[in-house]
Write a protein that holds these residues in place. Structure first.
Motif, PDB file in Angstrom:
ATOM      1  N   GLY A   1       0.492  -4.477  14.283  1.00  0.00           N
ATOM      2  CA  GLY A   1       0.891  -5.403  13.225  1.00  0.00           C
ATOM      3  C   GLY A   1       0.307  -5.006  11.881  1.00  0.00           C
ATOM      4  N   LEU A   2      -0.944  -4.538  11.888  1.00  0.00           N
ATOM      5  CA  LEU A   2      -1.570  -4.072  10.653  1.00  0.00           C
ATOM      6  C   LEU A   2      -0.810  -2.879  10.076  1.00  0.00           C
ATOM      7  CD1 LEU A   2      -3.868  -4.092   8.584  1.00  0.00           C
ATOM      8  CD2 LEU A   2      -5.225  -2.720  10.172  1.00  0.00           C
ATOM      9  N   THR A   3      -0.365  -1.992  10.957  1.00  0.00           N
ATOM     10  CA  THR A   3       0.424  -0.846  10.493  1.00  0.00           C
ATOM     11  C   THR A   3       1.717  -1.322   9.839  1.00  0.00           C
ATOM     12  OG1 THR A   3      -0.471   0.515  12.291  1.00  0.00           O
ATOM     13  CG2 THR A   3       1.527   1.301  11.209  1.00  0.00           C
TER      14      THR A   3
ATOM     15  N   LEU B   1       3.855   4.669  -2.306  1.00  0.00           N
ATOM     16  CA  LEU B   1       3.973   5.875  -1.489  1.00  0.00           C
ATOM     17  C   LEU B   1       2.715   6.121  -0.661  1.00  0.00           C
ATOM     18  CD1 LEU B   1       5.770   8.269  -4.009  1.00  0.00           C
ATOM     19  CD2 LEU B   1       6.719   7.318  -1.890  1.00  0.00           C
ATOM     20  N   PHE B   2       1.542   5.792  -1.263  1.00  0.00           N
ATOM     21  CA  PHE B   2       0.291   5.976  -0.527  1.00  0.00           C
ATOM     22  C   PHE B   2       0.267   5.106   0.731  1.00  0.00           C
ATOM     23  CE2 PHE B   2      -3.938   4.210   0.346  1.00  0.00           C
ATOM     24  CZ  PHE B   2      -4.617   5.368   0.721  1.00  0.00           C
ATOM     25  N   PHE B   3       0.639   3.841   0.579  1.00  0.00           N
ATOM     26  CA  PHE B   3       0.606   2.940   1.732  1.00  0.00           C
ATOM     27  C   PHE B   3       1.683   3.284   2.764  1.00  0.00           C
ATOM     28  CE2 PHE B   3      -2.173   0.393  -0.884  1.00  0.00           C
ATOM     29  CZ  PHE B   3      -3.015  -0.210   0.062  1.00  0.00           C
ATOM     30  N   LEU B   4       2.815   3.753   2.307  1.00  0.00           N
ATOM     31  CA  LEU B   4       3.858   4.179   3.238  1.00  0.00           C
ATOM     32  C   LEU B   4       3.407   5.407   4.033  1.00  0.00           C
ATOM     33  CD1 LEU B   4       7.191   3.768   1.220  1.00  0.00           C
ATOM     34  CD2 LEU B   4       6.502   2.544   3.292  1.00  0.00           C
ATOM     35  N   ALA B   5       2.758   6.340   3.337  1.00  0.00           N
ATOM     36  CA  ALA B   5       2.263   7.538   4.022  1.00  0.00           C
ATOM     37  C   ALA B   5       1.180   7.164   5.041  1.00  0.00           C
ATOM     38  CB  ALA B   5       1.715   8.543   3.012  1.00  0.00           C
ATOM     39  N   LEU B   6       0.305   6.212   4.650  1.00  0.00           N
ATOM     40  CA  LEU B   6      -0.744   5.772   5.565  1.00  0.00           C
ATOM     41  C   LEU B   6      -0.133   5.096   6.791  1.00  0.00           C
ATOM     42  CD1 LEU B   6      -3.746   5.350   6.162  1.00  0.00           C
ATOM     43  CD2 LEU B   6      -3.648   3.238   4.813  1.00  0.00           C
ATOM     44  N   ALA B   7       0.843   4.219   6.568  1.00  0.00           N
ATOM     45  CA  ALA B   7       1.490   3.534   7.693  1.00  0.00           C
ATOM     46  C   ALA B   7       2.204   4.528   8.598  1.00  0.00           C
ATOM     47  CB  ALA B   7       2.468   2.487   7.166  1.00  0.00           C
ATOM     48  N   TRP B   8       2.828   5.538   8.012  1.00  0.00           N
ATOM     49  CA  TRP B   8       3.535   6.536   8.823  1.00  0.00           C
ATOM     50  C   TRP B   8       2.574   7.307   9.725  1.00  0.00           C
ATOM     51  CZ3 TRP B   8       8.148   7.665  10.496  1.00  0.00           C
ATOM     52  CH2 TRP B   8       8.417   8.942  10.996  1.00  0.00           C
TER      53      TRP B   8
END
Length: 424
Positions: A91-93, A117-124
């Motif tokens: 869920g955090l992801t 973009l940073f948060f999207l890359a981290l989630a990916w």
């Protein structure tokens, strides 16, 4: 076979009983256990692996008592908590991905896009990753090994479960099963272990591994397993930087709370899933006995006790062959590597297997930190009613399977001799 030159006859210095042993192995006394464990348990290791091993020891002993009394148990409340924690991790992801999308849209054309973009890359990078075959995996497909797959199918049918979709052969002295993607099943066979087993022990090995599909083991399930991998990625990101400058030292300090939190969650998942994992191993041993017979399953346990001898023998053989270049173009000769391994394991005397069993009971030997103590697994099988084999493999069938494995045997032997065992 042991030769007369290798046998030593002596008297026990502690109780005086005559001792007959092999000069290649430890001299010890079965009557009073003199020198049964000359090296001793050694200094207890620390860290997460040591904690997991102590947890496994605790639950292994507890479940041994319960299962011997006929209480097979079932899914526990701790397993539900583990699923809840795993879902929270995922869920955090999802939240990170949502924040990334919001930042990308809200900051379109500006610096906010960098934030998004940073948060999207981290989630990916933290996304639940399903198992996939790699380019280096040596895969045997059904049309390449029909007899091996037929044997696996027969074992699966006896256990009432679906068979596997792919078989990978590697050089580990082990075996395992896992899921590929959402639905496919993968069996990994370690050739060094497979080679030193008898036909019925091999069937017991297949029964044990396929037995994991019929019993709940949340630690290796898709939800909890992928959450553990996500947490490992988190831990990688917040690990302290070595030889830091002033800015890096401040960053290291700032990451301490998050690092402690991730470590604590991983430890909690280990604790919550330990009982189910131990129970799954014991029940898989029962599946091994049902398919390959109690005798075959117990023999498999004995072979697992000497996996260090498998590694030592392969290291010795590969080092010897690497010193003499006898192949075409000066290459090392890999012919007969697996035969040499089998010959050594077959020459191990019964007294050495008994010594290993007693040392295992003293030290609490287990295959790894997720398995119950091996001597308890063996005792649980022997304390029950002996079970005949539901699946058998005669010499003709065994030869056909060996023929299907011939190419991968030769390839792996060349790889081991070229690169050294343990370095692959």
């Amino acid at each position: 076979m042991r030769t007369a030159e290798e046998e030593i006859v002596s008297s026990c210095p502690q109780c005086g009983v005559e001792i007959r042993t092999d000069r290649r192995f430890t001299t010890w006394c079965a009557a009073c256990e003199w020198n049964v464990d000359p090296q001793g348990p050694g200094e207890e290791k620390r860290g997460p692996a040591a904690v997991r091993r102590r947890i496994a020891q605790h639950y292994g002993e507890l479940l041994f008592t319960e299962l011997r009394a006929g209480n097979s148990g079932g899914r526990s409340v701790s397993g539900l908590f583990a699923y809840a924690i795993a879902l929270t991790v995922h869920g955090l992801t999802c939240i990170l991905a949502a924040v990334g999308v919001w930042g990308l849209i809200a900051g379109w054309g500006g610096l906010g896009m960098v934030f998004g973009l940073f948060f999207l890359a981290l989630a990916w990078s933290l996304r639940p990753r399903l198992n996939r075959l790699s380019d280096d995996d040596r895969v045997l497909l059904r049309d390449e090994a029909p007899e091996l797959y037929a044997l696996v199918d027969e074992v699966a049918a006896v256990l009432g479960t679906r068979s596997v979709d792919a078989v990978v052969v590697d050089v580990e002295a082990n075996a395992s099963v896992t899921h590929l993607g959402l639905r496919r099943r993968l069996l990994t066979l370690g050739l060094p272990l497979w080679e030193v087993l008898s036909p019925q022990q091999r069937i017991a090995l297949l029964g044990h591994e396929l037995g994991h599909f019929t019993h709940g083991d949340t630690r290796h399930g898709m939800v909890v397993g992928t959450a553990c991998r996500s947490l490992s990625t988190w831990l990688y990101y917040v690990r302290p930087m070595p030889n830091p400058n002033v800015v890096q030292a401040v960053t290291n300090l700032a990451c301490v709370p998050l690092r402690l939190l991730v470590t604590a969650v991983m430890a909690l998942l280990d604790l919550l899933t330990a009982r189910a994992s131990q129970r799954g191993e014991y029940l898989a041993d029962g599946a091994a006995a049902r398919t390959g017979s109690t005798e075959g399953a117990v023999g498999l346990m004995d072979r697992l006790m000497v996996t260090d001898s498998i590694a030592t023998t392969l290291q010795r053989e590969t080092n010897s062959r690497r010193l003499r270049r006898t192949g075409r173009g000066g290459e090392q000769n890999a012919d007969g590597l697996w035969e040499a391994l089998v010959a050594h394991l077959d020459s191990v005397p019964a007294s050495e297997f008994e010594r290993r069993r007693r040392v295992g009971a003293l030290r609490g030997h287990s295959v790894d930190a997720s398995h119950p103590p091996t001597h308890l697994r063996r005792r649980l099988l022997l304390d029950g009613t002996p079970v005949p084999a539901a699946v058998t493999a005669d010499s003709v069938r065994a030869e056909r399977i060996a023929g299907e494995l011939a190419d991968v045997r030769a390839t792996l032997a060349r790889d081991v001799v070229r690169d050294g065992y343990g370095d692959l």
